[in-house]
Every structure is written in C-alpha cells, then in structure tokens.
Design a protein around this motif. Sequence first.
Motif, PDB file in Angstrom:
ATOM      1  N   THR A 284      69.257 -67.156 -96.188  1.00 45.07           N
ATOM      2  CA  THR A 284      68.981 -65.718 -96.076  1.00 45.07           C
ATOM      3  C   THR A 284      70.197 -64.976 -95.526  1.00 45.07           C
ATOM      4  N   ILE A 285      70.744 -65.497 -94.446  1.00 44.60           N
ATOM      5  CA  ILE A 285      71.900 -64.861 -93.811  1.00 44.60           C
ATOM      6  C   ILE A 285      73.114 -64.918 -94.726  1.00 44.60           C
ATOM      7  N   SER A 286      73.321 -66.065 -95.372  1.00 42.49           N
ATOM      8  CA  SER A 286      74.464 -66.219 -96.280  1.00 42.49           C
ATOM      9  C   SER A 286      74.399 -65.213 -97.419  1.00 42.49           C
ATOM     10  N   ALA A 287      73.196 -64.970 -97.941  1.00 41.06           N
ATOM     11  CA  ALA A 287      73.034 -64.016 -99.037  1.00 41.06           C
ATOM     12  C   ALA A 287      73.435 -62.613 -98.598  1.00 41.06           C
TER      13      ALA A 287
ATOM     14  N   GLN B 117      71.627 -55.734 -99.782  1.00 43.43           N
ATOM     15  CA  GLN B 117      72.161 -54.649 -98.953  1.00 43.43           C
ATOM     16  C   GLN B 117      71.673 -54.723 -97.510  1.00 43.43           C
ATOM     17  N   LEU B 118      70.469 -55.259 -97.339  1.00 43.89           N
ATOM     18  CA  LEU B 118      69.847 -55.272 -96.020  1.00 43.89           C
ATOM     19  C   LEU B 118      69.343 -56.668 -95.664  1.00 43.89           C
ATOM     20  N   LEU B 119      69.006 -56.819 -94.393  1.00 42.32           N
ATOM     21  CA  LEU B 119      68.539 -58.108 -93.884  1.00 42.32           C
ATOM     22  C   LEU B 119      67.332 -57.893 -92.969  1.00 42.32           C
ATOM     23  N   ALA B 120      66.269 -58.641 -93.222  1.00 41.26           N
ATOM     24  CA  ALA B 120      65.097 -58.601 -92.341  1.00 41.26           C
ATOM     25  C   ALA B 120      65.073 -59.900 -91.563  1.00 41.26           C
ATOM     26  N   THR B 121      65.240 -59.800 -90.238  1.00 42.13           N
ATOM     27  CA  THR B 121      65.317 -61.005 -89.423  1.00 42.13           C
ATOM     28  C   THR B 121      65.081 -60.653 -87.963  1.00 42.13           C
ATOM     29  N   SER B 122      65.241 -61.636 -87.097  1.00 45.16           N
ATOM     30  CA  SER B 122      65.055 -61.381 -85.668  1.00 45.16           C
ATOM     31  C   SER B 122      66.264 -60.664 -85.090  1.00 45.16           C
ATOM     32  N   ALA B 123      66.030 -59.976 -83.985  1.00 41.90           N
ATOM     33  CA  ALA B 123      67.124 -59.274 -83.317  1.00 41.90           C
ATOM     34  C   ALA B 123      68.179 -60.262 -82.831  1.00 41.90           C
ATOM     35  N   GLN B 124      67.730 -61.459 -82.413  1.00 37.13           N
ATOM     36  CA  GLN B 124      68.667 -62.468 -81.910  1.00 37.13           C
ATOM     37  C   GLN B 124      69.596 -62.951 -83.018  1.00 37.13           C
ATOM     38  N   VAL B 125      69.031 -63.235 -84.180  1.00 33.74           N
ATOM     39  CA  VAL B 125      69.842 -63.688 -85.311  1.00 33.74           C
ATOM     40  C   VAL B 125      70.774 -62.579 -85.769  1.00 33.74           C
ATOM     41  N   ALA B 126      70.242 -61.369 -85.850  1.00 31.97           N
ATOM     42  CA  ALA B 126      71.063 -60.231 -86.267  1.00 31.97           C
ATOM     43  C   ALA B 126      72.216 -60.003 -85.298  1.00 31.97           C
ATOM     44  N   SER B 127      71.960 -60.220 -84.016  1.00 33.49           N
ATOM     45  CA  SER B 127      73.012 -60.053 -83.005  1.00 33.49           C
ATOM     46  C   SER B 127      74.166 -61.011 -83.264  1.00 33.49           C
ATOM     47  N   THR B 128      73.829 -62.258 -83.610  1.00 36.37           N
ATOM     48  CA  THR B 128      74.858 -63.251 -83.922  1.00 36.37           C
ATOM     49  C   THR B 128      75.629 -62.848 -85.174  1.00 36.37           C
ATOM     50  N   VAL B 129      74.907 -62.384 -86.180  1.00 31.05           N
ATOM     51  CA  VAL B 129      75.542 -61.940 -87.428  1.00 31.05           C
ATOM     52  C   VAL B 129      76.510 -60.791 -87.156  1.00 31.05           C
TER      53      VAL B 129
ATOM     54  N   SER C 192      77.979 -59.911 -84.270  1.00 32.04           N
ATOM     55  CA  SER C 192      79.112 -60.267 -83.411  1.00 32.04           C
ATOM     56  C   SER C 192      80.155 -61.088 -84.156  1.00 32.04           C
ATOM     57  N   ARG C 193      79.701 -61.892 -85.125  1.00 30.90           N
ATOM     58  CA  ARG C 193      80.636 -62.744 -85.866  1.00 30.90           C
ATOM     59  C   ARG C 193      81.232 -62.058 -87.089  1.00 30.90           C
ATOM     60  N   ASN C 194      80.624 -60.942 -87.509  1.00 24.18           N
ATOM     61  CA  ASN C 194      81.102 -60.240 -88.708  1.00 24.18           C
ATOM     62  C   ASN C 194      81.188 -58.733 -88.452  1.00 24.18           C
ATOM     63  N   PRO C 195      82.011 -58.331 -87.510  1.00 22.01           N
ATOM     64  CA  PRO C 195      82.100 -56.913 -87.154  1.00 22.01           C
ATOM     65  C   PRO C 195      82.567 -56.028 -88.298  1.00 22.01           C
ATOM     66  N   GLN C 196      83.272 -56.618 -89.253  1.00 23.03           N
ATOM     67  CA  GLN C 196      83.792 -55.842 -90.384  1.00 23.03           C
ATOM     68  C   GLN C 196      82.685 -55.283 -91.269  1.00 23.03           C
ATOM     69  N   LEU C 197      81.484 -55.847 -91.181  1.00 26.24           N
ATOM     70  CA  LEU C 197      80.370 -55.380 -92.004  1.00 26.24           C
ATOM     71  C   LEU C 197      79.715 -54.118 -91.447  1.00 26.24           C
ATOM     72  N   GLY C 198      79.943 -53.847 -90.170  1.00 25.26           N
ATOM     73  CA  GLY C 198      79.349 -52.650 -89.571  1.00 25.26           C
ATOM     74  C   GLY C 198      77.827 -52.679 -89.565  1.00 25.26           C
ATOM     75  N   THR C 199      77.254 -53.858 -89.373  1.00 29.68           N
ATOM     76  CA  THR C 199      75.798 -54.002 -89.387  1.00 29.68           C
ATOM     77  C   THR C 199      75.164 -53.403 -88.135  1.00 29.68           C
ATOM     78  N   GLU C 200      74.032 -52.749 -88.321  1.00 28.87           N
ATOM     79  CA  GLU C 200      73.322 -52.155 -87.192  1.00 28.87           C
ATOM     80  C   GLU C 200      71.809 -52.295 -87.369  1.00 28.87           C
ATOM     81  N   TYR C 201      71.084 -52.121 -86.281  1.00 29.21           N
ATOM     82  CA  TYR C 201      69.622 -52.145 -86.297  1.00 29.21           C
ATOM     83  C   TYR C 201      69.108 -50.880 -86.977  1.00 29.21           C
ATOM     84  N   LYS C 202      68.121 -51.026 -87.876  1.00 29.14           N
ATOM     85  CA  LYS C 202      67.560 -49.890 -88.595  1.00 29.14           C
ATOM     86  C   LYS C 202      66.190 -49.490 -88.048  1.00 29.14           C
TER      87      LYS C 202
END
Length: 269
Positions: A182-185, A192-204, A206-216
Amino acid sequence: MNICRRGLLKRGLLLGMGAIAGQLAVGTSWAQAALENILKTKKIRIGVPTDFAPYGFVGPDLKPRGLDVDMANYIAAKLGAQAELLPVTTANRIPYLQTKKADLVISTLGKNPEREKVVDFSIAYSPFFIGVFGPKSIAIKAPADLAGKSIAVTRGSVDDTELTKIAPAAAEVRRFEDNNATISAFLAGQTQLLATSAQVASTVMSRNPQLGTEYKFLLKDSPNFIGLAKGEDALRARINEILADAKKGGELEKLSQKWLGRSTGDLPE
C-alpha cells in the motif's frame, strides 16, 4: 406400538441425547483449552505484524520488534510462557485465530461488529487512529473531495472498512494485500492519496519530505485490541487481568510513549 418397541425407542432417544450431550461437553472443553494448554506447555503462539512500524517490523538483526511485539512478549512473560511469534498480515490474522494457528493476535486489531461475530477481543491496549493523507498540492478536506481521486489502502484493514463507508462512488479506491504494498504504491505515484494510520503516515512523511504529504481528515479513532478465538473465555479473562494491571501500573503508557511518542489516552474496555 407395543410396550417393547416403545421401550426400545425411548432407550434409543436417551442414548442419542446422551451422545449429543457428550459431544457438546467435549466441544466446550476443547474450546476452553487454550489457557490450560499455555500454562501446561509454557508456550503461547502470538500473531504479530512485521510490516507495520512502529507496531511491528523486522529490525537490523532480522528479529521482530515494535509495540505489538513488546506487548506479546510482556503477556507471555506474565503467563510464565515463552512466546512463539507468528508473522501475520491484515488478511490472515483473523483466520489464524479461527483455525487455532495462534492463541492470540496482537496486530493493531480494531474492534467492530463484523469481527466480533467471528472472534473475541480483550480490552484495549494501545491507541491508534487512521486518516487520509496526501500531498499539499491536492485540496482534500472532507470525504466528498475524494471524488475523482485515487486512494491506496490495505485490503481488509480497518482503514479499508472506514474508507469504504465514506468514499463517494466516483473515488478510485485501490486495495493492496499488505501495508508495504500500500505504502509503496503511494510512494511510486500509483495513487494520489493514502488511507492509513497516523503513525505509518508519520514515518512516510519523515522519510519522504519531497512528497509534501500532509494529514487531510480523520477516518476513525480506533484503539487496538488483542484478538482471541471465540469461546476462549478463560484466556480472555486472564489477558484482561494482565492488561488492566499493566494499565494501572503504567506499563501500557511506557510502551505507547516508547513507540508512538504519545500517551495512551483514555483506552476503552
């Protein structure tokens, strides 16, 4: 019908009822055997995640670690048993309980009416909440905004259940078999989006800041429970005692702070 035949029929019915009662007694005994077997063999089989940091993942030493792994070892120690840790996925963790492959499943398991029909649950042991995440460039504030968007989610997870409830028909929900897929996809731009836990999203994030991912937005506040096979009331009662003592003594709080960096909050029972 003569007296002899009536007597034989009555005797047959009584024998049949006795046999059924015996089978029920054996079935009940077998269903309640988990705790007795654990205490006797000093071993307990516990399903844990290995692809869902920080709850369960494989460390540099190739050994499982994480909050759920620590919880499994803690419970085993309290039972005076050695833990046999079984890697499970979102898709097979319930079947592991139903087929008696595992005595317990400690794998970010959320409780809902559908699952309660097939397995039993302990009281909650750790916090967990899930949401929708995506790049800042995509404006998403509510479920209706998912229309026309693609969302990655792990099949059969609470994330999947909650997303399915609110996603509009025009949303493209893409389901994957485990959390890594799921995360790899999402990271590969397949969704375009990801549905997951806040903990997993936090790791994503922090490790991929270039994506500009945020909580929706929030999908569900869903604490974690330990899963058990149906009918294992003695084992469930003992697990609840262990968890209640751990909550009172601060052990659950320590685990939450260690792995999640947050308090357990008000865990439900």
